[in-house]
Design an enzyme around this catalytic site. Sequence first.
Site, short mmCIF file in Angstrom:
data_model
loop_
_atom_site.label_atom_id
_atom_site.label_comp_id
_atom_site.label_asym_id
_atom_site.label_seq_id
_atom_site.Cartn_x
_atom_site.Cartn_y
_atom_site.Cartn_z
N TYR A 72 0.72 -1.26 -0.02
CA TYR A 72 0.10 -0.05 0.16
C TYR A 72 0.82 1.29 0.04
CZ TYR A 72 -4.29 2.50 -0.96
OH TYR A 72 -5.10 3.42 -1.40
N PHE A 124 6.05 -6.05 -29.42
CA PHE A 124 5.75 -7.42 -28.88
C PHE A 124 4.15 -7.74 -28.95
CE2 PHE A 124 4.75 -10.31 -25.36
CZ PHE A 124 5.44 -11.37 -26.07
N ASP A 125 3.52 -8.85 -28.88
CA ASP A 125 2.17 -9.12 -28.95
C ASP A 125 1.57 -8.27 -27.95
OD1 ASP A 125 4.24 -11.12 -29.44
OD2 ASP A 125 2.69 -12.79 -28.65
N ASP A 216 11.00 -0.56 -25.14
CA ASP A 216 10.66 -1.75 -24.26
C ASP A 216 11.95 -2.40 -23.68
OD1 ASP A 216 10.03 -4.42 -23.73
OD2 ASP A 216 8.32 -4.49 -24.91
N ALA A 218 12.55 -4.98 -21.80
CA ALA A 218 12.33 -6.32 -21.00
C ALA A 218 13.86 -7.03 -21.01
CB ALA A 218 11.20 -7.17 -21.89
N LYS A 259 11.75 -10.74 -16.91
CA LYS A 259 12.93 -11.14 -17.77
C LYS A 259 14.02 -10.64 -17.05
CE LYS A 259 9.51 -11.31 -20.73
NZ LYS A 259 8.02 -11.13 -20.65
N HIS A 453 -2.56 -17.12 -30.38
CA HIS A 453 -1.66 -18.21 -29.95
C HIS A 453 -1.96 -18.86 -28.76
CE1 HIS A 453 0.88 -14.96 -28.99
NE2 HIS A 453 1.75 -15.98 -28.60
#
Length: 461
Positions: A72, A124-125, A216, A218, A259, A453
């Site tokens: 919190y 990315f998806d 991004d 990751a 990752k 997928h």
Amino acid sequence: MRFQTAEPFRIKMIEHVKKTTFEQRAEWLKEAQYNVFRVKAENVYIDCLTDSGTSAMSKNQWAALMMGDESYASCDSFFRLEQSVHQTYGMPLVQPVHQGRAADYLLAKIYTQPGKIAIGNMHFDTFRGNAEVLGALVEDLVFDEGKDAASPASPFKGNMDIAKCEKLIAEKGIDQISVIILTVTCNNNGGQPVSMQNIKDVAALARNHNIPFVMDIARIAENAYFIKTREDGYYDVDIVDIVKEQLSYCETAVMSAKKDGLVNIGGLFLTRNQHIFAKANQLAIVHEGFITYGGLAGRDMDALAVGIKEACDFDYLQYRVGQVEYLGNQLKEKGIPIIEPPGGHGIYVDARRFFPHIPQHDFPAQRLVVALYQESGIRAVELGACAFGGKDPITGEATWPQLETMRIAISRRVYTNDHLDCIVNALDYIYQNRDSYKGLKLVFEGPIVSLRHFTAGFELL
Ligand code: F0G
């Protein structure tokens, strides 16, 4: 060291894995409609479905976890995470989220507009899915060689094609472009790195056209390792400084911490822009949790605060990327076609060359995933006709991607090279008998085509 070295860690705790029979796996595959996402993890011998959220944590991370607060407002754990981000990434404003796709949602909501284009090297998806739901358009402008699984090895196949970007901007007009996003390393085409020069060039292009530039990140530590070992001028630069330099060129960064955060859950939305931060905070409060925990328990943030730093250790990265390369080299020796050079987090087998007799509409890469699980209990993932194919948003006609691969993702600090040898033996067997496999028929897909997928169902042909 004078002699060859091994893993820069020793194993303190183990998890048993189950050996199963060919007949059992045939049954489980049938029940799962030949979609390995639906196969129970306990029935998997070596799990290479993903490198995400599957890292083994260090004793320092487990200790940090015990130090962590509940969640919190303004808990100590957040401030330890914030400090670690400042020290390692150099980004000032930190909004935690529960995982990467929540950061993608914030990114899509803040930086895209319906009908306008988000340019990426390869999105990315989960960003693509979020953008699609909001009515935004997306373009992947990686160099052509990055979209060809058979192209010769070259050091930075994740690079954005600047000329293609300029052309698209000129054709469509600047007001039709909402944002430029670089994903490092580039997951969808083999975990291939992006060079520092390309990051600088993309940043300059974005600045010249007044388009926001987002990354991004990751797998930013793995990208830093490739820059250090492949790009002129970086050999003597510390990984942390390479990580910070990459980030210095962007306004905002999103991260799946599952990752290169070396944790099992968590994500970050990082920015230098106060206005953007205020918007991210508002969206986080509605969808994730308060500003200082974003859907994570304090203990998750503490484990991440430590993991971010550990992932930037050179010895760790040398082992990590070296292990993936080891797998790639073994497969190449058997003549198995892969994307070259090996990427940072996995090996991508080129299913077009592996199963040349299976046409793309019969899902050769998915067939290979099914064969690998059935023969050996090893689980990989399709990145091909099912994951990237779909329907043209305007004409509604089926579209088929250029890349047709099976990704063997390697979890961080989890498997030994003996496990990797099992993968090589299984794939070698399938390759020797490749003519005996036929394709698959798609019998179910969900409504968001770019995410089909995960839930698709198939029948054997
Ligand atoms: N961005 C990249 C580059 C990713 O690879 C992923 C996830 C995400 C964002 C979304 O993050 O899973 O934490 O919500 N990739 C996983 C994979 C799923 O298997 O490659 P998430």
